[in-house]
Design an enzyme around this catalytic site. Sequence first.
Site, PDB file in Angstrom:
ATOM      1  CG  HIS A 124      -1.735   1.206   1.403  1.00  0.00           C
ATOM      2  ND1 HIS A 124      -3.054   1.283   0.990  1.00  0.00           N
ATOM      3  CD2 HIS A 124      -1.444   2.416   1.957  1.00  0.00           C
ATOM      4  CE1 HIS A 124      -3.523   2.491   1.285  1.00  0.00           C
ATOM      5  NE2 HIS A 124      -2.569   3.186   1.867  1.00  0.00           N
ATOM      6  CD  GLU A 125       1.626   3.653   3.744  1.00  0.00           C
ATOM      7  OE1 GLU A 125       1.769   4.693   3.064  1.00  0.00           O
ATOM      8  OE2 GLU A 125       0.662   3.500   4.523  1.00  0.00           O
ATOM      9  CG  HIS A 128       0.256   6.080  -0.807  1.00  0.00           C
ATOM     10  ND1 HIS A 128      -0.906   6.487  -1.440  1.00  0.00           N
ATOM     11  CD2 HIS A 128      -0.123   5.558   0.386  1.00  0.00           C
ATOM     12  CE1 HIS A 128      -1.939   6.227  -0.660  1.00  0.00           C
ATOM     13  NE2 HIS A 128      -1.494   5.649   0.455  1.00  0.00           N
ATOM     14  CG  HIS A 134      -6.014   6.231   0.539  1.00  0.00           C
ATOM     15  ND1 HIS A 134      -5.900   7.322   1.367  1.00  0.00           N
ATOM     16  CD2 HIS A 134      -5.047   5.374   0.934  1.00  0.00           C
ATOM     17  CE1 HIS A 134      -4.909   7.121   2.214  1.00  0.00           C
ATOM     18  NE2 HIS A 134      -4.372   5.955   1.970  1.00  0.00           N
ATOM     19  CB  CYS A 135      -8.377   2.061  -4.205  1.00  0.00           C
ATOM     20  SG  CYS A 135      -9.451   1.249  -5.405  1.00  0.00           S
ATOM     21  CB  CYS A 140      -8.043  -2.142  -4.117  1.00  0.00           C
ATOM     22  SG  CYS A 140      -6.550  -1.428  -4.872  1.00  0.00           S
ATOM     23  CB  CYS A 159      -8.708  -2.887  -7.723  1.00  0.00           C
ATOM     24  SG  CYS A 159      -8.496  -1.113  -8.008  1.00  0.00           S
ATOM     25  CB  CYS A 162      -4.899   0.442  -8.302  1.00  0.00           C
ATOM     26  SG  CYS A 162      -5.919   1.479  -7.213  1.00  0.00           S
TER      27      CYS A 162
END
Length: 172
Positions: A124-125, A128, A134-135, A140, A159, A162
Amino acid sequence: MGERIKIVPLGEVDGGLIMEVATQVSMTLGITAIVDEMQHYHESAYNRQRNQYSAEAFLRFMEGVRGETPHRVLGITDVDLYIPDLNYVFGLADGPSAVAIVSVSRFKKGNGKVVERAVKTAVHELGHTYGLDHCHDNKCVMYFSYNLSDTDYKGKEFCSKCRKILDKRNIT
């Protein structure tokens, strides 16, 4: 040589955890992850009133660790992190400087999910750092985790929306 992600243990973080996160992040992103030597963060990041460490201070520290290297840098720590507007954060990233931090402090609570939670937060990070926001899809990996239940529910993959953004940026 290709793009790499440098993973930096910050403080006395379990080496087995670090290696497993590196392996799974590498497989998920399709980018080589290398584990760097352990670094000692500066105690000035500690906030006595909150009994937590500033995630923003850790990011600034990570920028120094990154230096001139062309690689993204992900720090992993086991101290509790916060940002001013939230009680705690599992991680934080700065896209322009390509650095991110993950704390496993709150992942230790039960069910043997520490590695899974750390991998999801790391991906996740790092997302970025590639410019992803953010989704809205709660499956996701880029979905914002308000709590551990959110982290446990979402997957470690991007997802299709993304993924398309990453593909346009030539991220495997």
